[in-house]
Design a protein around this motif. Structure first.
Motif, PDB file in Angstrom:
ATOM      1  N   ARG A 298       0.828  -1.211   0.000  1.00 37.24           N
ATOM      2  CA  ARG A 298       0.000   0.000   0.000  1.00 37.24           C
ATOM      3  C   ARG A 298       0.866   1.265   0.000  1.00 37.24           C
ATOM      4  NH1 ARG A 298      -2.578  -1.363   3.927  1.00 37.24           N
ATOM      5  NH2 ARG A 298      -1.706  -0.126   5.620  1.00 37.24           N
ATOM      6  N   ASN A 299       1.926   1.276   0.774  1.00 40.61           N
ATOM      7  CA  ASN A 299       2.796   2.449   0.808  1.00 40.61           C
ATOM      8  C   ASN A 299       3.496   2.657  -0.531  1.00 40.61           C
ATOM      9  OD1 ASN A 299       2.133   3.028   3.456  1.00 40.61           O
ATOM     10  ND2 ASN A 299       3.838   1.855   4.322  1.00 40.61           N
ATOM     11  N   ARG A 300       3.851   1.587  -1.197  1.00 37.32           N
ATOM     12  CA  ARG A 300       4.446   1.716  -2.538  1.00 37.32           C
ATOM     13  C   ARG A 300       3.425   2.288  -3.516  1.00 37.32           C
ATOM     14  NH1 ARG A 300       6.449  -3.997  -4.100  1.00 37.32           N
ATOM     15  NH2 ARG A 300       6.849  -2.910  -6.060  1.00 37.32           N
ATOM     16  N   MET A 301       2.185   1.806  -3.417  1.00 36.16           N
ATOM     17  CA  MET A 301       1.131   2.322  -4.290  1.00 36.16           C
ATOM     18  C   MET A 301       0.917   3.816  -4.068  1.00 36.16           C
ATOM     19  SD  MET A 301      -2.294   3.378  -4.286  1.00 36.16           S
ATOM     20  CE  MET A 301      -3.104   2.568  -2.908  1.00 36.16           C
ATOM     21  N   ILE A 302       0.861   4.253  -2.804  1.00 41.36           N
ATOM     22  CA  ILE A 302       0.647   5.668  -2.499  1.00 41.36           C
ATOM     23  C   ILE A 302       1.805   6.514  -3.018  1.00 41.36           C
ATOM     24  CG2 ILE A 302       0.487   7.341  -0.605  1.00 41.36           C
ATOM     25  CD1 ILE A 302      -1.137   5.240   0.933  1.00 41.36           C
ATOM     26  N   ALA A 303       3.023   5.977  -2.957  1.00 45.06           N
ATOM     27  CA  ALA A 303       4.181   6.702  -3.474  1.00 45.06           C
ATOM     28  C   ALA A 303       4.100   6.897  -4.984  1.00 45.06           C
ATOM     29  CB  ALA A 303       5.469   5.970  -3.109  1.00 45.06           C
ATOM     30  N   ASN A 304       3.360   6.041  -5.667  1.00 41.81           N
ATOM     31  CA  ASN A 304       3.167   6.166  -7.112  1.00 41.81           C
ATOM     32  C   ASN A 304       1.873   6.907  -7.462  1.00 41.81           C
ATOM     33  OD1 ASN A 304       5.506   4.771  -8.056  1.00 41.81           O
ATOM     34  ND2 ASN A 304       4.549   2.816  -7.498  1.00 41.81           N
ATOM     35  N   SER A 305       1.243   7.518  -6.466  1.00 41.08           N
ATOM     36  CA  SER A 305      -0.055   8.161  -6.660  1.00 41.08           C
ATOM     37  C   SER A 305       0.067   9.675  -6.521  1.00 41.08           C
ATOM     38  CB  SER A 305      -1.065   7.631  -5.631  1.00 41.08           C
ATOM     39  OG  SER A 305      -1.233   6.235  -5.724  1.00 41.08           O
ATOM     40  N   MET A 306      -1.038  10.351  -6.860  1.00 41.74           N
ATOM     41  CA  MET A 306      -1.120  11.804  -6.668  1.00 41.74           C
ATOM     42  C   MET A 306      -2.576  12.188  -6.469  1.00 41.74           C
ATOM     43  SD  MET A 306       0.286  14.867  -9.129  1.00 41.74           S
ATOM     44  CE  MET A 306      -0.403  16.538  -9.036  1.00 41.74           C
ATOM     45  N   MET A 307      -2.780  13.166  -5.600  1.00 41.40           N
ATOM     46  CA  MET A 307      -4.120  13.692  -5.327  1.00 41.40           C
ATOM     47  C   MET A 307      -4.236  15.108  -5.859  1.00 41.40           C
ATOM     48  SD  MET A 307      -7.168  14.047  -3.851  1.00 41.40           S
ATOM     49  CE  MET A 307      -7.456  12.685  -2.704  1.00 41.40           C
ATOM     50  N   VAL A 308      -5.326  15.384  -6.579  1.00 44.22           N
ATOM     51  CA  VAL A 308      -5.690  16.745  -6.973  1.00 44.22           C
ATOM     52  C   VAL A 308      -6.890  17.146  -6.120  1.00 44.22           C
ATOM     53  CG1 VAL A 308      -6.406  18.288  -8.824  1.00 44.22           C
ATOM     54  CG2 VAL A 308      -4.851  16.399  -9.318  1.00 44.22           C
ATOM     55  N   SER A 309      -6.661  18.025  -5.168  1.00 39.45           N
ATOM     56  CA  SER A 309      -7.735  18.551  -4.325  1.00 39.45           C
ATOM     57  C   SER A 309      -8.386  19.717  -5.060  1.00 39.45           C
ATOM     58  CB  SER A 309      -7.158  19.005  -2.986  1.00 39.45           C
ATOM     59  OG  SER A 309      -8.094  19.782  -2.265  1.00 39.45           O
ATOM     60  N   VAL A 310      -9.684  19.578  -5.340  1.00 38.76           N
ATOM     61  CA  VAL A 310     -10.390  20.569  -6.161  1.00 38.76           C
ATOM     62  C   VAL A 310     -11.417  21.287  -5.289  1.00 38.76           C
ATOM     63  CG1 VAL A 310     -11.586  20.987  -8.337  1.00 38.76           C
ATOM     64  CG2 VAL A 310     -10.141  18.965  -8.091  1.00 38.76           C
ATOM     65  N   ASP A 311     -11.163  22.562  -5.043  1.00 42.44           N
ATOM     66  CA  ASP A 311     -12.053  23.387  -4.228  1.00 42.44           C
ATOM     67  C   ASP A 311     -11.948  24.812  -4.756  1.00 42.44           C
ATOM     68  OD1 ASP A 311     -13.769  24.278  -2.283  1.00 42.44           O
ATOM     69  OD2 ASP A 311     -12.617  23.483  -0.595  1.00 42.44           O
TER      70      ASP A 311
END
Length: 432
Positions: A298-311
C-alpha cells in the motif's frame, strides 16, 4: 468530447437537484450506476477485479468511486486521485425548532459553516435533507426529502425601523435568522415532524409510524442560470463545492482510463472535516487498506499516486481589488487556479504544480496562481488533510469564483468544462 453548453446544462441540473450533501451523493450514485459502476457495501466482503469500476457511500453524504487498473498492477500504477467536498455553508434546522411569535411559525436554525448571512434575507427558501422514522413494522428507516417549493422566508427589517442598516448591519444568528413558515390562526399548531410525515406520504412513503429525527437544511429555490451579456458567468447556490464534485465526476466518467483512478467527495469540509465521513476521518484510508491490505504494498502504491484537491478559489473582485495580492488576482474564465500557501494551508508544491501545468498545456488550457495577501489569513481545503492522512503528494486547485459562501455564488461559464478536460487527462497519466 466535452462541450461547454451541454456540460453546463448538466451542471445546472445537478446543482438544482442537489440541495444537500445527501442529495448530491444520491445524484452522483445515479451517474455512476448508469456508467456501469458497482456499489460495494462497507459492511460486506468485497471482490474487486482488474478493470473493475466500483463505488462506496458513507453516511449517504460522502462517496468514493474508483477504477481498478486493467493492464497493470495497482502498486506500480498507483492511483490518480481527485478530491472535493459535498457540503456548503447554510442554515441547519435545530432538533426542537418550533417557535410561535406574533402568530407566525418559525423554525430555529444553526449556522453550518462560515456562511455569509446577509444574503439569506428575503429569499424564497425551501427545506431538504434526511429524515429517519420508525415504520409501521417497527423498523427504523431513513429517506431523503425535498419540499422543492418555497415554504419559508427570512424577512429583512424595514429601513424605517433600522436607519443604520446600510451603514453598520450585523446579524444575530439566534434572534434574526429563524425563517417564517406560516401564519397560525387561533390555537393552531404546526409541528415539523408532522409536516415531514406528510411530505414523506407525498412521495409515496406510506409506512411512517413516527418521525424520530432529521438533518434538514434550508436552501434558496432559485435555479442556476447564466449571467452576463454573453453568458460569461453563471450563478447558483452551492458552487463551493458541488461545482468541483460535478467536474471531478465528469472527468472520471470521460477518462476511459486503464490506470487506477479515484474520485473522493467528502462531507463536513466546511466544519473542519473531522468526522467518519470527512476528509480527516478514515474513509479513504480504510478503502486503500481494503484494496491493498499489506502495508508495504500500500505504501508503494501511495508513493506512485497523486491527489488533486479541487475546491473553488477566490477570483479577484472588481470592486475590492485591494483584497488580493497584486500579482495573484485570478480572473473568472481565465483558467483554474493553483492555490499556494507557505504555511501549508494548501498542499501544492513545485513538483505537483509543474506536473499539473504540463497536463493543462497538453489540453491547451491556461492556469492561474493564487497566494493570499501576506497580511491576511488563509483558508484551507481537504488537500493538506488528505496529504497528511495518507501521505500522498497533492496539489490544490479550483475554479475561480465570486461571492464564496453566499447563498448565491458566481463563476465563469468557460472554466468548469476546461478544468474537467484537464482532470480527465490527469486520470489517464501513466506516471505522476
Amino acid at each position: 468530447m466535452m462541450q461547454k453548453d451541454p456540460f453546463n446544462q448538466q451542471l445546472f441540473e445537478f446543482l438544482a437537484d442537489a440541495p444537500t450533501p445527501f442529495h448530491a451523493v444520491y445524484e452522483m450514485r445515479g451517474w455512476l450506476q448508469q456508467a456501469g459502476y458497482i456499489e460495494l457495501e462497507e459492511q460486506n466482503a468485497w471482490s474487486v477485479h482488474p478493470g473493475g469500476r466500483y463505488f462506496i457511500v458513507r453516511n449517504e453524504s460522502s462517496i468514493i468511486a474508483w477504477n481498478m487498473p486493467a493492464n497493470s498492477d495497482l502498486i506500480d500504477s498507483g492511483m490518480r486521485m481527485v478530491g472535493a467536498h459535498t457540503d456548503s455553508p447554510c442554515l441547519k434546522v435545530k432538533p426542537n425548532p418550533e417557535t410561535v411569535r406574533q402568530g407566525c411559525l418559525r423554525l430555529g436554525v444553526e449556522v453550518y459553516g462560515g456562511a455569509l448571512l446577509n444574503p439569506w434575507f428575503d429569499r424564497d427558501l425551501s427545506l431538504a435533507g434526511r429524515v429517519s422514522y420508525v415504520g409501521t413494522e417497527g423498523n427504523v428507516k431513513s429517506e431523503l426529502v425535498d419540499f422543492s417549493r418555497p415554504i419559508a422566508i427570512i424577512p429583512s427589517l424595514a429601513i424605517h425601523l433600522d436607519r443604520e442598516a446600510n451603514k453598520d448591519r450585523t446579524v444575530n444568528p439566534q434572534n434574526d435568522l429563524p425563517p417564517i413558515l406560516a401564519q397560525l390562526h387561533g390555537d393552531g399548531k404546526a409541528e415539523l415532524r408532522q409536516l415531514l410525515k406528510k411530505e414523506l406520504a407525498a412521495i409515496d412513503i406510506d409506512d411512517v409510524d413516527e418521525v424520530l429525527d432529521y438533518e434538514l437544511f434550508f436552501y434558496d429555490v432559485q435555479k442556476p442560470s447564466y449571467i452576463g451579456l454573453d453568458n460569461e458567468f453563471f450563478a447558483s447556490a452551492r458552487l463551493d463545492n458541488l461545482l468541483s464534485c460535478f467536474i471531478g465526476l465528469q472527468a472520471l466518467l470521460d477518462s476511459d482510463t486503464d490506470q487506477g483512478a479515484l474520485l473522493v467527495c467528502n462531507d463536513h469540509e466546511e466544519v473542519g472535516s473531522m468526522s467518519a465521513a470527512g476528509a480527516q476521518g478514515p474513509m479513504l484510508k480504510q478503502l486503500l487498506e481494503r484494496l491493498l491490505p499489506d502495508s508495504e504494498s500500500r505504501n508503494r502504491m501511495i508513493a506512485n499516486s497523486m491527489m488533486v484537491s479541487v475546491d473553488n478559489a477566490h477570483a479577484v473582485h472588481p470592486n475590492f481589488t485591494d483584497k488580493h495580492d497584486g500579482n495573484h488576482g485570478p480572473r473568472m474564465n481565465s483558467g483554474a487556479v493553483i492555490k499556494i500557501n507557505a504555511n501549508q494551508r494548501y498542499a501544492s508544491n513545485s513538483e505537483t504544480s509543474a506536473l499539473f501545468r504540463h497536463i493543462a498545456q497538453q489540453e491547451g488550457v491556461t492556469l492561474q496562481s493564487f497566494v493570499v495577501r501576506s497580511d491576511m489569513a488563509c483558508g484551507s481545503t481537504i488537500g493538506p488533510i488528505t496529504a497528511a492522512e495518507i501521505g500522498v503528494k497533492t496539489i490544490d486547485i479550483g475554479v475561480p469564483q465570486l461571492a464564496m459562501h453566499s447563498i448565491r455564488e458566481l463563476a465563469g461559464s468557460d472554466d468548469p468544462v476546461n478544468l474537467a478536460k484537464v482532470l480527465s487527462r490527469f486520470y489517464q497519466q501513466a506516471s505522476v
